[in-house]
Design a protein around this motif. Structure first.
Motif, short mmCIF file in Angstrom:
data_model
loop_
_atom_site.label_atom_id
_atom_site.label_comp_id
_atom_site.label_asym_id
_atom_site.label_seq_id
_atom_site.Cartn_x
_atom_site.Cartn_y
_atom_site.Cartn_z
N GLY A 1 20.95 26.62 -42.02
CA GLY A 1 20.94 25.18 -41.83
C GLY A 1 20.25 24.46 -42.98
O GLY A 1 20.53 23.30 -43.27
N ILE B 1 16.02 24.37 -29.83
CA ILE B 1 17.35 23.74 -29.83
C ILE B 1 17.44 22.60 -28.82
O ILE B 1 17.92 21.50 -29.14
CB ILE B 1 18.46 24.79 -29.58
CG1 ILE B 1 18.70 25.60 -30.86
CG2 ILE B 1 19.78 24.13 -29.15
CD1 ILE B 1 19.70 26.71 -30.73
N GLU C 1 24.13 22.98 -42.34
CA GLU C 1 23.95 21.53 -42.13
C GLU C 1 25.32 20.86 -42.00
O GLU C 1 25.52 19.97 -41.17
CB GLU C 1 23.21 21.01 -43.37
CG GLU C 1 22.64 19.64 -43.27
CD GLU C 1 21.97 19.26 -44.61
OE1 GLU C 1 21.84 20.11 -45.52
OE2 GLU C 1 21.60 18.08 -44.73
N TYR D 1 25.27 20.67 -30.35
CA TYR D 1 24.35 21.15 -31.38
C TYR D 1 23.73 22.47 -30.92
O TYR D 1 23.43 22.59 -29.74
CB TYR D 1 23.24 20.11 -31.60
CG TYR D 1 22.16 20.57 -32.55
CD1 TYR D 1 22.32 20.45 -33.92
CD2 TYR D 1 20.99 21.14 -32.06
CE1 TYR D 1 21.34 20.91 -34.78
CE2 TYR D 1 20.01 21.59 -32.93
CZ TYR D 1 20.19 21.47 -34.28
OH TYR D 1 19.22 21.92 -35.13
N PRO D 2 23.53 23.46 -31.77
CA PRO D 2 23.89 23.49 -33.18
C PRO D 2 25.40 23.60 -33.37
O PRO D 2 26.10 24.23 -32.58
CB PRO D 2 23.16 24.73 -33.70
CG PRO D 2 22.95 25.59 -32.51
CD PRO D 2 22.85 24.69 -31.33
N GLY E 1 20.30 17.26 -34.99
CA GLY E 1 19.66 17.95 -36.12
C GLY E 1 18.17 18.05 -35.84
O GLY E 1 17.66 17.46 -34.88
N LYS F 1 18.62 18.78 -29.83
CA LYS F 1 20.04 18.63 -29.49
C LYS F 1 20.50 17.16 -29.51
O LYS F 1 21.49 16.81 -30.14
CB LYS F 1 20.26 19.18 -28.08
CG LYS F 1 21.56 19.88 -27.89
CD LYS F 1 21.65 20.50 -26.51
CE LYS F 1 22.84 21.44 -26.52
NZ LYS F 1 22.59 22.73 -26.01
N THR G 1 19.71 34.39 -37.52
CA THR G 1 19.00 33.12 -37.36
C THR G 1 17.50 33.41 -37.49
O THR G 1 17.07 34.57 -37.53
CB THR G 1 19.34 32.48 -36.00
OG1 THR G 1 19.26 33.49 -35.01
CG2 THR G 1 20.74 31.91 -35.99
N ASP H 1 26.65 21.48 -38.64
CA ASP H 1 25.97 20.64 -37.64
C ASP H 1 26.48 19.20 -37.70
O ASP H 1 26.71 18.57 -36.67
CB ASP H 1 24.45 20.67 -37.86
CG ASP H 1 23.88 22.06 -37.61
OD1 ASP H 1 24.52 22.84 -36.87
OD2 ASP H 1 22.81 22.38 -38.15
#
Ligand code: KG4
Ligand code: ZN
Length: 341
Positions: free
Chosen positions: A139, A35, A166, A179-180, A43, A39, A309, A169
């Protein structure tokens, strides 16, 4: 002697490995998230993801073996997610798995990442959950399946543009949130009014089991930055306005997901709904899905937060293939695209 399996996951931006025994006990589940690397781009950047997997894959596997308190020689099989995903990311996990399987002279097993997301529900339930409707909402995917068994999934419908995660995001980016986007929007939405903005809900009234979230994303963009060509500018993006947009957006996504699951249940007659993927971590989504299922008298199983996740523990599905002797060849290649059964 107890049998152990190593599961490897590198489909997107999480490098993960897990050791699972033949009784489906998760002895270790190590996830190295990227992440922080993605960030600033709002994405996942595929090239950065692939390089990070390369740096992390061996330490992550090492850690999974150490935490499980076994040695590589104790493994009876090596399993890896081979589809769908980012090709550069997939290649890292698949190459690691092939190498280990060859060196240890144990079977190699290919995992369908989407089927594994649904399988996380079976792991959680601790009992058979099939036949069931499966929803994978992440995502990269928003897919509805008719699951006859863990390995027999028929695609009922999917998104024609953005995946739900998505959209979370991208909308977070539009609103200047972190983000996310999912957790950031969920947090902002707590103070907002979900009825403030009547955002579009694609295909809601249609019989079709399909999703579309790009129109919703554009509606948020116009509400925030104004419509092209319009001479009236939208009001300033205050914390209250951000909260209202976040809440209204979240409610639009949840409404569509709940409605399409209800339709899929009514069409197939299945009595169980299994949900996995990152967006299933959303608390409003979980609550409203529960209410719908109670009304329809449906058993709802949502993967627990840590297995919603991306992770390798859901690769326990590989035992189903091991027991059915479905092994992959050592010249196995990843399949980046969605496999439509
Ligand atoms: O399953 P996942 O880890 O990776 C993919 O396979 O895509 O899902 C990540 C997605 C991201 O888009 C993220 O914004 C979304 O799941 N997500 C959420 C929440 N937590 C993560 N979306 C809505 N609400 C959340 N609480
Ligand atoms: Zn995933």
């Amino acid at each position: 002697m107890k049998k152990y399996l190593l599961s490897i996951e590198s489909t997107c931006d999480e490098t993960a490995a897990a050791v699972i025994d033949e009784n489906y006990q998760i002895l270790s589940s190590v996830v190295s998230s990227q992440i922080d690397l993605h960030k600033k781009y709002g994405g996942v950047v595929p090239e950065i993801a692939a390089r990070a997997h390369l740096e992390r894959i061996l330490p992550v596997i090492d850690e999974a073996i150490t935490q499980a308190d076994i040695s590589l020689q104790n493994l009876s099989a090596v399993a890896v997610a081979t589809q769908p995903g980012l090709v550069g990311s997939l290649l890292v996990g698949v190459t690691a798995a092939k190498t280990l399987a060859m060196l240890l002279e144990v079977p190699l097993i290919s995992i369908d990442h989407i089927a594994a997301h649904i399988y996380a529900c079976k792991l959680h339930a601790g009992e058979d959950v099939f036949p069931a409707i499966g929803l994978v909402v992440s995502g990269g995917h928003t897919n509805l399946y008719d699951c006859q068994s863990a390995l027999d999934l028929k695609l009922l419908g999917s998104t024609i543009d953005d995946a739900a995660g998505e959209a979370f995001d991208k909308v977070a980016q539009i609103l200047g949130l972190s983000y996310p986007g999912g957790p950031a929007i969920q947090q902002a939405a707590k103070q907002g009014n979900p009825k403030q903005f009547p955002f579009p809900r694609s295909f809601l009234k249609e019989d079709r089991l399909a999703f579309s979230f790009s129109g919703l994303k554009t509606a948020v963009l116009y509400q925030t930055q104004g419509q092209p060509g319009a001479n009236k500018q939208p009001p300033e993006l205050t914390p209250t306005r951000i909260a209202d947009i976040a809440a209204s957006f979240q409610q639009a996504v949840v409404d569509v997901l709940v409605a399409k699951c209800k339709q899929a249940i009514q069409k197939t007659g299945h009595k169980t709904l299994c949900i996995g993927g990152g967006v299933a971590a959303n608390t409003e989504f979980r609550t409203q899905m529960e209410t719908m299922c109670q009304g329809e008298n449906i058993r709802l199983i949502i993967a627990p937060m840590k297995y919603c996740t991306d992770n390798a523990a859901m690769g326990a599905i590989a035992w189903e293939k091991f027991n059915a002797k479905i092994f992959a060849p050592l010249d196995l290649d990843p399949t980046p695209g969605l496999v439509r059964a």
